[in-house]
Design a protein around this motif. Structure first.
Motif, PDB file in Angstrom:
ATOM      1  N   ARG A  13       0.063 -63.952  41.812  1.00 25.22           N
ATOM      2  CA  ARG A  13      -0.386 -63.268  43.016  1.00 25.22           C
ATOM      3  C   ARG A  13      -0.981 -64.276  43.982  1.00 25.22           C
ATOM      4  O   ARG A  13      -1.535 -65.290  43.586  1.00 25.22           O
ATOM      5  CB  ARG A  13      -1.455 -62.243  42.652  1.00 25.22           C
ATOM      6  N   MET A  31       2.370 -64.421  57.092  1.00 26.61           N
ATOM      7  CA  MET A  31       1.591 -63.167  57.123  1.00 26.61           C
ATOM      8  C   MET A  31       2.260 -62.205  58.094  1.00 26.61           C
ATOM      9  O   MET A  31       2.697 -62.603  59.179  1.00 26.61           O
ATOM     10  CB  MET A  31       0.165 -63.508  57.575  1.00 26.61           C
ATOM     11  N   ASP A  44       6.520 -57.512  50.628  1.00 24.76           N
ATOM     12  CA  ASP A  44       6.007 -58.114  49.389  1.00 24.76           C
ATOM     13  C   ASP A  44       7.170 -58.729  48.602  1.00 24.76           C
ATOM     14  O   ASP A  44       7.106 -59.878  48.159  1.00 24.76           O
ATOM     15  CB  ASP A  44       5.307 -57.025  48.557  1.00 24.76           C
ATOM     16  N   ILE A  48       6.453 -62.478  51.440  1.00 28.06           N
ATOM     17  CA  ILE A  48       5.423 -62.723  52.465  1.00 28.06           C
ATOM     18  C   ILE A  48       4.072 -62.870  51.750  1.00 28.06           C
ATOM     19  O   ILE A  48       3.719 -62.066  50.888  1.00 28.06           O
ATOM     20  CB  ILE A  48       5.404 -61.565  53.496  1.00 28.06           C
ATOM     21  N   ASP A  49       3.324 -63.905  52.111  1.00 31.09           N
ATOM     22  CA  ASP A  49       2.095 -64.219  51.369  1.00 31.09           C
ATOM     23  C   ASP A  49       0.965 -63.224  51.608  1.00 31.09           C
ATOM     24  O   ASP A  49       0.255 -62.854  50.683  1.00 31.09           O
ATOM     25  CB  ASP A  49       1.581 -65.615  51.775  1.00 31.09           C
ATOM     26  N   VAL A  50       0.795 -62.842  52.879  1.00 31.95           N
ATOM     27  CA  VAL A  50      -0.348 -61.990  53.226  1.00 31.95           C
ATOM     28  C   VAL A  50       0.144 -60.772  54.001  1.00 31.95           C
ATOM     29  O   VAL A  50       0.904 -60.911  54.962  1.00 31.95           O
ATOM     30  CB  VAL A  50      -1.378 -62.752  54.108  1.00 31.95           C
ATOM     31  N   LEU A  51      -0.268 -59.575  53.578  1.00 32.95           N
ATOM     32  CA  LEU A  51       0.011 -58.364  54.351  1.00 32.95           C
ATOM     33  C   LEU A  51      -1.306 -57.914  54.971  1.00 32.95           C
ATOM     34  O   LEU A  51      -2.294 -57.702  54.260  1.00 32.95           O
ATOM     35  CB  LEU A  51       0.587 -57.262  53.463  1.00 32.95           C
ATOM     36  N   VAL A  86       2.271 -53.218  47.128  1.00 30.20           N
ATOM     37  CA  VAL A  86       1.961 -54.644  46.985  1.00 30.20           C
ATOM     38  C   VAL A  86       1.874 -55.060  45.524  1.00 30.20           C
ATOM     39  O   VAL A  86       1.167 -54.427  44.732  1.00 30.20           O
ATOM     40  CB  VAL A  86       0.621 -54.965  47.703  1.00 30.20           C
ATOM     41  N   ARG A  88       2.557 -58.859  44.846  1.00 30.96           N
ATOM     42  CA  ARG A  88       2.273 -60.290  44.881  1.00 30.96           C
ATOM     43  C   ARG A  88       1.394 -60.695  46.067  1.00 30.96           C
ATOM     44  O   ARG A  88       0.550 -61.574  45.957  1.00 30.96           O
ATOM     45  CB  ARG A  88       3.598 -61.065  44.950  1.00 30.96           C
ATOM     46  N   SER A  89       1.617 -60.047  47.216  1.00 31.63           N
ATOM     47  CA  SER A  89       0.942 -60.486  48.448  1.00 31.63           C
ATOM     48  C   SER A  89      -0.568 -60.256  48.382  1.00 31.63           C
ATOM     49  O   SER A  89      -1.046 -59.377  47.666  1.00 31.63           O
ATOM     50  CB  SER A  89       1.468 -59.702  49.651  1.00 31.63           C
TER      51      SER A  89
END
Ligand code: KIV
Length: 275
Positions: A13, A31, A44, A48-51, A86, A88-89
């Protein structure tokens, strides 16, 4: 389908901590905003790293001219929807106008609600030196804080419109002061919005924490876009936006075809019927 399951090891994660390491490795951070389960799952799984459940929902979901009417309850509701998609993000809940300006205590209480009721992993708030104490107190409550300096849409009335910030000697100095203040207060990352690209380069070099740019040029440690802008669901997007697909016209085309096929009884066909 995702290869990650609900029981995926936590090290897969994205966390506030792992994002910080990305800066030292010079690996760009991605993001996007998301406001519901379906798009959260798509983004996700796309890696994409950040939502961010942004208060931009005021503009793109609610149809308001500014983000000012958005309430904490509304952000919590959308954060909960996104959290279900979500795996992983890193899920960041945005603190809307009025949910942290009154006092650092109010800021901590609002942040706790975003985590407890919305399922956010971190919160974001706008401002520099004047929100430093709020950032310190939220971090002390063990909630990671993403800061947001430069063009801060919640300050639209004070700024006199959505104007590029950080121009001129004083403007540049103010953005740098704000960025250093939020880092010092414990923010794990900072969004740089609507500032000249050279200033964003300077700030990115000045800070140890990652910078995530929107309308701030290419040298930030990451980039963020509002999903409706990059997917072509919003006609009135700013010039710094890149539209990667025009889902708006695809959706309109699909709706027209549906109407036509219902009108001439081409839909539903035999294979769409229960027997
Ligand atoms: O509310 C939002 O979507 C944001 C991004 C534009 C950074 O704050």
């Amino acid at each position: 389908m995702s290869t990650l399951t609900a029981s995926s090891p936590r090290e897969h994660r994205v966390t506030a901590r792992s994002l910080a390491q990305r800066k030292s490795r010079d690996e760009p951070i991605t993001m996007l905003t998301a406001y519901d389960f379906s798009f959260a799952r798509i983004f996700d799984e796309a890696g994409i790293d950040v939502l961010l459940v942004g208060d931009s929902m005021g503009n793109v979901v609610q149809g308001c001219e500014t983000t000012l009417p958005v309430t904490l309850d509304e952000v919590i509701y959308h954060t909960r929807l996104v959290s279900r998609g979500v795996r992983r993000s890193l899920l960041v809940g945005d603190m809307p106008f009025g949910s942290y300006q009154v006092s650092p205590e109010q800021a901590v209480e609002s942040s706790i609600r975003l985590v407890k009721e919305g399922g956010a992993h971190a919160v974001k708030l706008e401002g520099g030196t004047h929100v430093a104490e709020a950032i310190e107190r939220i971090s002390a409550a063990q909630i990671p804080v993403m800061a947001h300096v430069g063009l801060t849409p919640q300050s639209v009335n004070k700024m006199g419109g959505f104007r590029v910030q950080g121009r001129g000697e004083n403007g540049r100095a103010q953005v740098k002061r704000d960025a250093l203040a939020v880092q010092e207060a414990g923010a794990f990352a900072v969004v740089l919005e609507g500032i000249p690209a050279e200033l964003a380069t300077e700030v990115t070099q000045l800070l140890e924490i990652p910078t995530i740019g929107i309308g701030a040029g290419p040298s930030c440690d990451g980039q963020v876009l509002v999903m409706h802008d990059m997917l072509g669901l919003n006609d009135e997007h700013p010039s710094f936006v890149k539209q990667y697909v025009n889902l708006g016209s695809l959706a309109a085309q699909a709706a027209r075809q549906f109407a036509e096929e219902v009108g001439n009884r081409k839909f539903p066909e035999e294979r769409h019927c229960y027997r």
